[in-house]
Scaffold this motif. Structure first.
Motif, PDB file in Angstrom:
ATOM      1  N   UNK A  12       0.847  -1.179   0.000  1.00  0.00           N
ATOM      2  CA  UNK A  12       0.000   0.000   0.000  1.00  0.00           C
ATOM      3  C   UNK A  12       0.886   1.233   0.000  1.00  0.00           C
ATOM      4  N   UNK A  13       0.880   1.953  -1.086  1.00  0.00           N
ATOM      5  CA  UNK A  13       1.757   3.124  -1.152  1.00  0.00           C
ATOM      6  C   UNK A  13       1.189   4.311  -0.396  1.00  0.00           C
ATOM      7  N   UNK A  14      -0.046   4.208   0.064  1.00  0.00           N
ATOM      8  CA  UNK A  14      -0.659   5.289   0.847  1.00  0.00           C
ATOM      9  C   UNK A  14      -0.645   4.981   2.339  1.00  0.00           C
ATOM     10  N   UNK A  15       0.065   3.937   2.770  1.00  0.00           N
ATOM     11  CA  UNK A  15       0.063   3.513   4.158  1.00  0.00           C
ATOM     12  C   UNK A  15       0.621   4.596   5.078  1.00  0.00           C
ATOM     13  N   UNK A  16       1.687   5.235   4.664  1.00  0.00           N
ATOM     14  CA  UNK A  16       2.317   6.246   5.513  1.00  0.00           C
ATOM     15  C   UNK A  16       1.386   7.428   5.750  1.00  0.00           C
ATOM     16  N   UNK A  17       0.685   7.853   4.719  1.00  0.00           N
ATOM     17  CA  UNK A  17      -0.271   8.954   4.880  1.00  0.00           C
ATOM     18  C   UNK A  17      -1.445   8.566   5.755  1.00  0.00           C
ATOM     19  N   UNK A  18      -1.909   7.327   5.622  1.00  0.00           N
ATOM     20  CA  UNK A  18      -3.018   6.851   6.450  1.00  0.00           C
ATOM     21  C   UNK A  18      -2.595   6.741   7.914  1.00  0.00           C
ATOM     22  N   UNK A  19      -1.374   6.293   8.147  1.00  0.00           N
ATOM     23  CA  UNK A  19      -0.870   6.203   9.522  1.00  0.00           C
ATOM     24  C   UNK A  19      -0.725   7.599  10.130  1.00  0.00           C
TER      25      UNK A  19
END
Length: 66
Positions: A12-19
């Motif tokens: 998931x390349x959006x994991x960091x933003x979601x975290x």
């Protein structure tokens, strides 16, 4: 279409933003609930610790699973 080996890593390349969003939501919840409790005159050390634990739980529930 190639069917040789693995085509690359899957993630998931959006994991960091979601975290980051989950952490911000938990911190905002903690700050607001502590401010409301303090303004009402009911904030004690025990209540502050309970609010902090609840906001940590909110952050855990909102964070993306790795």
């Amino acid at each position: 279409m190639r069917r040789g080996g693995p085509s690359g890593s899957v993630g998931d390349r959006h994991w960091r933003g979601s975290a980051r969003l989950a952490a911000c939501c938990a911190l905002l919840f903690c700050a607001l609930i502590l401010l409301i409790d303090w303004d009402a005159g009911y904030l004690t050390t025990l209540r502050a610790l309970l609010w902090i634990a609840l906001s940590a739980a909110v952050g855990t529930v909102c964070s993306p699973s790795g």
